[in-house]
Design a protein around this motif. Structure first.
Motif, PDB file in Angstrom:
ATOM      1  N   PRO A 132      49.256 -13.339 -20.691  1.00 25.83           N
ATOM      2  CA  PRO A 132      47.921 -12.977 -21.169  1.00 25.83           C
ATOM      3  C   PRO A 132      47.371 -11.716 -20.499  1.00 25.83           C
ATOM      4  CG  PRO A 132      47.963 -15.190 -20.164  1.00 25.83           C
ATOM      5  CD  PRO A 132      49.207 -14.478 -19.776  1.00 25.83           C
ATOM      6  N   VAL A 133      46.575 -10.982 -21.236  1.00 25.35           N
ATOM      7  CA  VAL A 133      45.835  -9.843 -20.691  1.00 25.35           C
ATOM      8  C   VAL A 133      44.377  -9.991 -21.114  1.00 25.35           C
ATOM      9  CG1 VAL A 133      47.796  -8.265 -20.588  1.00 25.35           C
ATOM     10  CG2 VAL A 133      46.452  -8.393 -22.688  1.00 25.35           C
ATOM     11  N   LEU A 134      43.501  -9.599 -20.203  1.00 21.39           N
ATOM     12  CA  LEU A 134      42.061  -9.761 -20.410  1.00 21.39           C
ATOM     13  C   LEU A 134      41.396  -8.402 -20.267  1.00 21.39           C
ATOM     14  CD1 LEU A 134      39.554 -11.668 -20.645  1.00 21.39           C
ATOM     15  CD2 LEU A 134      39.622 -11.833 -18.141  1.00 21.39           C
ATOM     16  N   ARG A 135      40.723  -7.970 -21.314  1.00 18.79           N
ATOM     17  CA  ARG A 135      40.083  -6.653 -21.266  1.00 18.79           C
ATOM     18  C   ARG A 135      38.971  -6.642 -20.232  1.00 18.79           C
ATOM     19  NH1 ARG A 135      38.757  -2.905 -26.487  1.00 18.79           N
ATOM     20  NH2 ARG A 135      38.337  -0.992 -25.342  1.00 18.79           N
ATOM     21  N   THR A 157      47.041  -4.802 -13.356  1.00 14.89           N
ATOM     22  CA  THR A 157      46.646  -4.308 -14.668  1.00 14.89           C
ATOM     23  C   THR A 157      47.876  -4.102 -15.539  1.00 14.89           C
ATOM     24  OG1 THR A 157      46.612  -2.020 -13.869  1.00 14.89           O
ATOM     25  CG2 THR A 157      44.538  -3.238 -13.807  1.00 14.89           C
ATOM     26  N   MET A 164      51.759  -4.766 -29.093  1.00 15.86           N
ATOM     27  CA  MET A 164      51.444  -5.692 -27.995  1.00 15.86           C
ATOM     28  C   MET A 164      52.627  -5.943 -27.067  1.00 15.86           C
ATOM     29  SD  MET A 164      48.251  -6.075 -28.390  1.00 15.86           S
ATOM     30  CE  MET A 164      47.900  -7.281 -27.116  1.00 15.86           C
ATOM     31  N   TYR A 190      43.109  -3.384 -18.828  1.00 13.80           N
ATOM     32  CA  TYR A 190      43.352  -4.806 -19.068  1.00 13.80           C
ATOM     33  C   TYR A 190      43.862  -5.464 -17.789  1.00 13.80           C
ATOM     34  CZ  TYR A 190      42.648  -4.508 -24.106  1.00 13.80           C
ATOM     35  OH  TYR A 190      42.082  -4.350 -25.356  1.00 13.80           O
ATOM     36  N   HIS A 192      45.817  -8.168 -15.940  1.00 15.75           N
ATOM     37  CA  HIS A 192      46.914  -9.085 -16.235  1.00 15.75           C
ATOM     38  C   HIS A 192      46.630 -10.434 -15.601  1.00 15.75           C
ATOM     39  CE1 HIS A 192      50.997 -10.818 -15.157  1.00 15.75           C
ATOM     40  NE2 HIS A 192      50.863 -10.962 -16.461  1.00 15.75           N
ATOM     41  N   CYS A 234      52.324  -9.197 -24.769  1.00 18.68           N
ATOM     42  CA  CYS A 234      51.015  -9.330 -24.142  1.00 18.68           C
ATOM     43  C   CYS A 234      50.061  -9.981 -25.145  1.00 18.68           C
ATOM     44  CB  CYS A 234      50.475  -7.972 -23.713  1.00 18.68           C
ATOM     45  SG  CYS A 234      51.380  -7.230 -22.339  1.00 18.68           S
ATOM     46  N   ASP A 236      46.293 -10.867 -25.972  1.00 19.73           N
ATOM     47  CA  ASP A 236      44.917 -10.503 -25.648  1.00 19.73           C
ATOM     48  C   ASP A 236      44.048 -11.764 -25.709  1.00 19.73           C
ATOM     49  OD1 ASP A 236      42.526  -9.227 -25.228  1.00 19.73           O
ATOM     50  OD2 ASP A 236      42.631  -7.938 -26.983  1.00 19.73           O
ATOM     51  N   GLU A 238      40.346 -13.942 -24.578  1.00 16.00           N
ATOM     52  CA  GLU A 238      38.912 -13.709 -24.434  1.00 16.00           C
ATOM     53  C   GLU A 238      38.349 -14.609 -23.348  1.00 16.00           C
ATOM     54  OE1 GLU A 238      36.932 -14.156 -28.136  1.00 16.00           O
ATOM     55  OE2 GLU A 238      38.025 -12.540 -29.128  1.00 16.00           O
TER      56      GLU A 238
END
Length: 266
Positions: A132-135, A157, A164, A190, A192, A234, A236, A238
């Motif tokens: 997962p990656v989180l902005r 990051t 993706m 982003y 990580h 990756c 994305d 929320e």
């Protein structure tokens, strides 16, 4: 078996010895160990068949069994959590559809991060693993930059392509951006999230490759997959208003405790 979560935990960390047994106080003032909070996070994920703690240390084993976790012992020679997960799965003699590595320093990982990760890997049959990656908001990016300015190894990051697929991961704050961002504004950075979902074949192959050059330089285990041409998806995710941070250094404990209190986590 469909989905197995493995929580790798070692005592002899060079940066933070004994980290899995560090105590964190929740909203009600009750102290629970980092490994217990990570296990509780794993147990809250839907669609998972089994959760195990993988360790090489009797102190962690005893603590984990004390709060009800299943424990698998692994060799002290495992160089990172992915190698420990691979050995745990082999020792258990299992063939799950997906193996999830929930590293034991991320007790604030929401269940939906992992659920979205599993769904993403199932949907993309060309991927060998997913993470997962989180902005980052401006405030999150500022926290990452502050850690680096203070000489602390903080969060990781990620950068990825339009499809993706992961391109690179770093403990530096990448990509570089000269602009300033308001605290609540989205940024191009982003964060990580240190969770992985593997296909068993990719996980089983991983220990045999040996450490990669970039992996050693950055201290990031996922780079070994990229260095061997494996496709890393990756996903994305929320935050949905949830705060997220990993315990990388002793200085992170007050920050995580304040987040636990703000979220009402016991």
């Amino acid at each position: 078996m469909s989905v197995l979560i493995v929580i790798p935990a070692r005592y002899a960390s060079s940066r933070y010895p004994g980290k899995p047994l560090a105590m964190l106080r929740g909203a009600g003032g009750e102290a629970r160990s980092l490994i217990e909070r990570s296990w509780r996070a794993a147990m809250s994920v839907s669609g998972v068949d089994r959760v195990v703690v993988a360790t090489d240390d009797a102190r962690i084993r005893d603590a984990a069994e004390g709060f009800g976790a299943e424990v698998v012992m692994t060799a002290p020679e495992c160089r990172n959590g992915t190698e420990r997960c691979a050995e745990a799965v082999a020792n258990m003699g299992l063939s799950p559809e997906i193996v999830v590595n929930l590293q034991g320093d991320a007790p604030l990982t929401p269940a939906w991060f992992i659920e979205d990760l599993i769904a993403g890997l199932r949907a993309d049959q060309g991927a060998d693993l997913a993470t997962p990656v989180l902005r980052c908001t401006g405030a999150m990016r500022a926290d990452l930059l502050a850690d680096r300015a203070a000489g602390r190894v903080g969060g990781t990051t990620a950068v990825f392509g339009a499809d993706m697929r992961g391109l690179y991961f770093s403990k530096e704050v990448i990509p570089f951006a000269s602009a300033d961002f308001a605290p609540n504004a989205p940024t191009p950075v982003y964060h990580h999230v240190g969770v992985y979902a593997y296909r068993p074949a990719a996980l089983a192959a991983y220990p045999g490759w040996g450490e990669g050059r970039l992996e050693v330089l950055e201290g990031l285990e996922q780079l070994r997959f990229l260095e061997h041409g494996r496709r890393l998806l990756c996903v994305d995710v929320e935050a949905r208003g949830r705060q997220f941070w990993e315990l990388n250094n002793p200085e992170d404990i007050p920050r995580i405790e304040s987040m636990l209190a703000a979220m009402g986590e016991p």
